[in-house]
Design a protein around this motif. Sequence first.
Motif, PDB file in Angstrom:
ATOM      1  N   GLY A 147       0.788  -1.229   0.000  1.00 28.05           N
ATOM      2  CA  GLY A 147       0.000   0.000   0.000  1.00 28.05           C
ATOM      3  C   GLY A 147       0.818   1.276   0.000  1.00 28.05           C
ATOM      4  O   GLY A 147       0.269   2.371  -0.149  1.00 28.05           O
ATOM      5  N   LYS A 204      -3.981  -7.796 -11.243  1.00 23.90           N
ATOM      6  CA  LYS A 204      -3.856  -7.990  -9.798  1.00 23.90           C
ATOM      7  C   LYS A 204      -3.318  -6.722  -9.128  1.00 23.90           C
ATOM      8  O   LYS A 204      -3.791  -6.300  -8.070  1.00 23.90           O
ATOM      9  CB  LYS A 204      -2.906  -9.166  -9.545  1.00 23.90           C
ATOM     10  N   LYS A 229      -6.012  -4.102  -9.089  1.00 29.75           N
ATOM     11  CA  LYS A 229      -7.003  -4.421  -8.066  1.00 29.75           C
ATOM     12  C   LYS A 229      -6.465  -4.012  -6.698  1.00 29.75           C
ATOM     13  O   LYS A 229      -7.183  -3.403  -5.891  1.00 29.75           O
ATOM     14  CB  LYS A 229      -7.297  -5.929  -8.103  1.00 29.75           C
ATOM     15  N   ASN A 230      -5.201  -4.334  -6.453  1.00 31.71           N
ATOM     16  CA  ASN A 230      -4.589  -3.955  -5.172  1.00 31.71           C
ATOM     17  C   ASN A 230      -4.650  -2.440  -4.978  1.00 31.71           C
ATOM     18  O   ASN A 230      -4.973  -1.940  -3.904  1.00 31.71           O
ATOM     19  CB  ASN A 230      -3.128  -4.431  -5.126  1.00 31.71           C
ATOM     20  N   ARG A 231      -4.377  -1.701  -6.057  1.00 32.31           N
ATOM     21  CA  ARG A 231      -4.387  -0.253  -5.943  1.00 32.31           C
ATOM     22  C   ARG A 231      -5.805   0.246  -5.680  1.00 32.31           C
ATOM     23  O   ARG A 231      -6.025   1.127  -4.838  1.00 32.31           O
ATOM     24  CB  ARG A 231      -3.841   0.397  -7.212  1.00 32.31           C
ATOM     25  N   GLU A 232      -6.761  -0.327  -6.400  1.00 33.65           N
ATOM     26  CA  GLU A 232      -8.142   0.128  -6.216  1.00 33.65           C
ATOM     27  C   GLU A 232      -8.627  -0.165  -4.796  1.00 33.65           C
ATOM     28  O   GLU A 232      -9.326   0.647  -4.189  1.00 33.65           O
ATOM     29  CB  GLU A 232      -9.050  -0.530  -7.264  1.00 33.65           C
ATOM     30  N   GLU A 233      -8.232  -1.335  -4.298  1.00 32.99           N
ATOM     31  CA  GLU A 233      -8.659  -1.708  -2.941  1.00 32.99           C
ATOM     32  C   GLU A 233      -7.981  -0.875  -1.861  1.00 32.99           C
ATOM     33  O   GLU A 233      -8.430  -0.854  -0.719  1.00 32.99           O
ATOM     34  CB  GLU A 233      -8.363  -3.196  -2.697  1.00 32.99           C
ATOM     35  N   HIS A 234      -6.875  -0.249  -2.218  1.00 32.23           N
ATOM     36  CA  HIS A 234      -6.144   0.559  -1.230  1.00 32.23           C
ATOM     37  C   HIS A 234      -6.124   2.031  -1.602  1.00 32.23           C
ATOM     38  O   HIS A 234      -5.159   2.736  -1.340  1.00 32.23           O
ATOM     39  CB  HIS A 234      -4.728   0.022  -1.045  1.00 32.23           C
ATOM     40  N   THR A 235      -7.205   2.468  -2.232  1.00 34.73           N
ATOM     41  CA  THR A 235      -7.352   3.886  -2.520  1.00 34.73           C
ATOM     42  C   THR A 235      -8.584   4.381  -1.760  1.00 34.73           C
ATOM     43  O   THR A 235      -9.644   3.764  -1.823  1.00 34.73           O
ATOM     44  CB  THR A 235      -7.494   4.129  -4.034  1.00 34.73           C
ATOM     45  N   TYR A 236      -8.392   5.446  -0.999  1.00 37.80           N
ATOM     46  CA  TYR A 236      -9.423   5.904  -0.064  1.00 37.80           C
ATOM     47  C   TYR A 236      -9.744   7.371  -0.323  1.00 37.80           C
ATOM     48  O   TYR A 236      -8.935   8.098  -0.894  1.00 37.80           O
ATOM     49  CB  TYR A 236      -8.933   5.729   1.381  1.00 37.80           C
ATOM     50  N   HIS A 249      -5.241   1.136   7.447  1.00 33.49           N
ATOM     51  CA  HIS A 249      -4.839   0.892   6.054  1.00 33.49           C
ATOM     52  C   HIS A 249      -3.605   1.687   5.668  1.00 33.49           C
ATOM     53  O   HIS A 249      -3.285   2.698   6.283  1.00 33.49           O
ATOM     54  CB  HIS A 249      -5.984   1.285   5.110  1.00 33.49           C
ATOM     55  N   GLY A 285      -2.260   3.252   1.872  1.00 34.48           N
ATOM     56  CA  GLY A 285      -2.666   3.341   0.472  1.00 34.48           C
ATOM     57  C   GLY A 285      -2.655   4.775  -0.002  1.00 34.48           C
ATOM     58  O   GLY A 285      -2.034   5.642   0.610  1.00 34.48           O
TER      59      GLY A 285
END
Lengths: 479, 479
Positions: free
Chosen positions: B225, B397, B400-407, B422, B424
């Motif tokens: 992240g 992948k 996806k990791n980036r999208e899941e760790h963008t807030y 988190h 990110g």
Amino acid sequence: MADKKKLVSEITSMDVDFAQWYTDIVKKAEMIDYSSVKGCVIMRPYAQALWENIQKTLDGMFKETGHENVAMPIFIPESLLLKEADHVEGFAPECAWVTHGGSEKLEERLCVRPTSETLFCEHYAKIVRSWRDLPKLYNQWCSVVRWEKTTRPFLRSREFWWQEGHTVHATEEEAREETMRMLNTYATFCEDYLAIPVLKGQKTDKERFAGAEDTYTIEAMMHDGKALQSGTSHYFGDGFARAFNMQFTDKNNTLQYMYQTSWGVSTRLIGAIIMTHGDNEGLVLPPKIAPFQLVVIPVAAHKPGVIDKATELYEMLKQAGIRTKIDVTDNSPGWKFAEYEMKGFPLRLEVGPRDIENGQCVLVRRDNREKTVVKFEDLTTVVPKLLDEVQQALFDKALKNREEHTYVAHSIEDMKNILKEHTGFVKSMWCGDLACEEKVKEETGMPSRCMPFEQEHLDDVCPICGKPAKKMIVWGIAY
Amino acid sequence: MADKKKLVSEITSMDVDFAQWYTDIVKKAEMIDYSSVKGCVIMRPYAQALWENIQKTLDGMFKETGHENVAMPIFIPESLLLKEADHVEGFAPECAWVTHGGSEKLEERLCVRPTSETLFCEHYAKIVRSWRDLPKLYNQWCSVVRWEKTTRPFLRSREFWWQEGHTVHATEEEAREETMRMLNTYATFCEDYLAIPVLKGQKTDKERFAGAEDTYTIEAMMHDGKALQSGTSHYFGDGFARAFNMQFTDKNNTLQYMYQTSWGVSTRLIGAIIMTHGDNEGLVLPPKIAPFQLVVIPVAAHKPGVIDKATELYEMLKQAGIRTKIDVTDNSPGWKFAEYEMKGFPLRLEVGPRDIENGQCVLVRRDNREKTVVKFEDLTTVVPKLLDEVQQALFDKALKNREEHTYVAHSIEDMKNILKEHTGFVKSMWCGDLACEEKVKEETGMPSRCMPFEQEHLDDVCPICGKPAKKMIVWGIAY
């Protein structure tokens, strides 16, 4: 053609002043520019493109023989450089020393690498444990720094670009084979790609590399008869291995020292190309290594269809794998002819309105100005053939020059007489004593170049001291 | 499989200690060794081969867009570095200084280049006279030195390898186009070759390059992240041109200052590859850039015909243009599986006696362990297809990791709450004031990453001060 005369007139004739001719070419062909750091040069795009072609070809040859590239640090701590006595004696006087990092004084001075034996030794001592880890065949492409007093572009500068191969082996035999393999690789490369014939041989003890047991060399002869050491390959025995504690367990589980080699060529090769093949109009580049092999120049470019046809031929040749350039600037054809002659493009293609009517164009060789009229449809078969011919002609001419400037001496008097009228390689027998080697240098100004692998029997005795001769040796003034 | 467990057990789990996992991989996959110069590393053959693939691809992209390579000196005289005030302020504190050449003290200290703007400026001031000489689109591949306090392999070291492009143009418009062209080249390269999605945007004034008017960046997100600035492209305006008197005569015969850019990526990209794609078994390399794309491993190699068949398949794949290795050492298959997983080979081909009877072999993907049984005759069509699938899967992948760790944060409280659980990218609006940027850094520990080109409207006001928002900005802890 007024333009052409103007451009060329700025080059000193090589017959008048070879050194100035060289400097003029290097500047006018836009190979080098000077920087504000004395003795350090800028490799301009044309020289860099030539160097990249050399790199690509040699790197391929290294990799085919199992070598791998690495990148070592730029700095060597003083204590590491001091570990091998002969080596440090050779290099310490010309090290550039880093003493401060930011505003802090370093605890230990760091030398900007003049060569990287010591770094490779330290690394090999760490990573090699057993005979299974051997050989290690590493190479690196980088620049090195040697604080020379007098400098000349490509031939001797404070920073220069090179490759340095460093290998370790389980046995003396393997290491000696590697030393020879790489010397032969260099010789093949110089002769086949750079069209430069080289003399292969061994350096005398006096001339060998600092720390090496044996140094082998390829010696080229420049157009003016002077020699240029163009590549060296060193056999180190286990000297560094003992100094750096580089040991491995052999198949019998016994600790042994490694046997080591190193070998290098540098941007000096660009100097060799210039001084072997160049003429009073500028550079002459061997087709196999030239950044561009052919330039397309439209004549009467304002006439309808000329630029289109020139562009079509350009694309056709590029498609056929010829490194081709086209010049459609509004400079005159005469100016362009001179420009690409200066830059040593092996072939020039001229195409004008009348050529187009006749379905043909004109190819002009850079090396001998020979013109060939070629039908458009034959272009992609004729050009590669002509390029091969140019490549061979350059080699033949350089070899002829070397043969015409190689002399035999049976006494120091002979040597002096030869040197009154000639510059070149002077062959003689030698007893092997340092004293005789030094006497020749002192009385004639010629250091030894090498003891050629191809020996001839010229006399029974050393012409300097009269003792029995051991070897034929070649002497010569060098860059 | 005892062997395998042994090898793998030496890697710290990334979930336990990501930093140690990284260090373990870098050592165990034989990418880096430490040298006796603190903070300087050795690029071992595997890392160097990866870097050479990066170089070859990027260099091709640079040349396609008209850039030429040069080589500038390694040293910058102190007086030259001092010419541009912001620039020297940024770099002087981390310069390594050469004070002695051989035994002599230099009249002026020389800095080992930390970056080469000043050298290019001096050169351009000399060689550019008229608008006809513009643009100059130069690049160099070299190493640079910055005397960092804390270092980490690939991410921050005292010496690192990179390319630095430096261009000059007749107009601001052209220079700005170039700045964007090269940022986009970097983004394309990272996404298409390294399978690393990047966020493109502009740096804040606080974070921009010393001496630049505008700095643009590509920001990647690592597996944990954290952000990694992976490439930058700078627009300089005519700031350096004024400091270095870089002028040319334009088409109206008026003297003008040149407009300038610089842009660079470094061996940091190798760190990005490791931390984006790696897992607890080791490296995972994108097929397009991996030194080897496939390893052939004979199973029950002592059985008749196995080595022969394995070698035949190896040759077949090499012929088909797949970068292939074969391992016929006497290590166990289990050991070999672990070894090439550690090194991140995208595909493994297993072939044993029973496979041979059935005219087939097994392909195992590194990224997801998926096995495919393939008939020998289909191998050269299946392998390229699988390599493409691996390449795409790695990108997906990572995205996806980036999208899941963008807030998204609407206040500093939001940011703090996000950071409790988190790591990110944290998006928020921003008024553009340095004070607010500093406040976020102080209260959350996050510096700004960039103002993305793809803007979103999250709020009307700056969540820090409540003044009208100017831009969406992304914050994040970075390597």
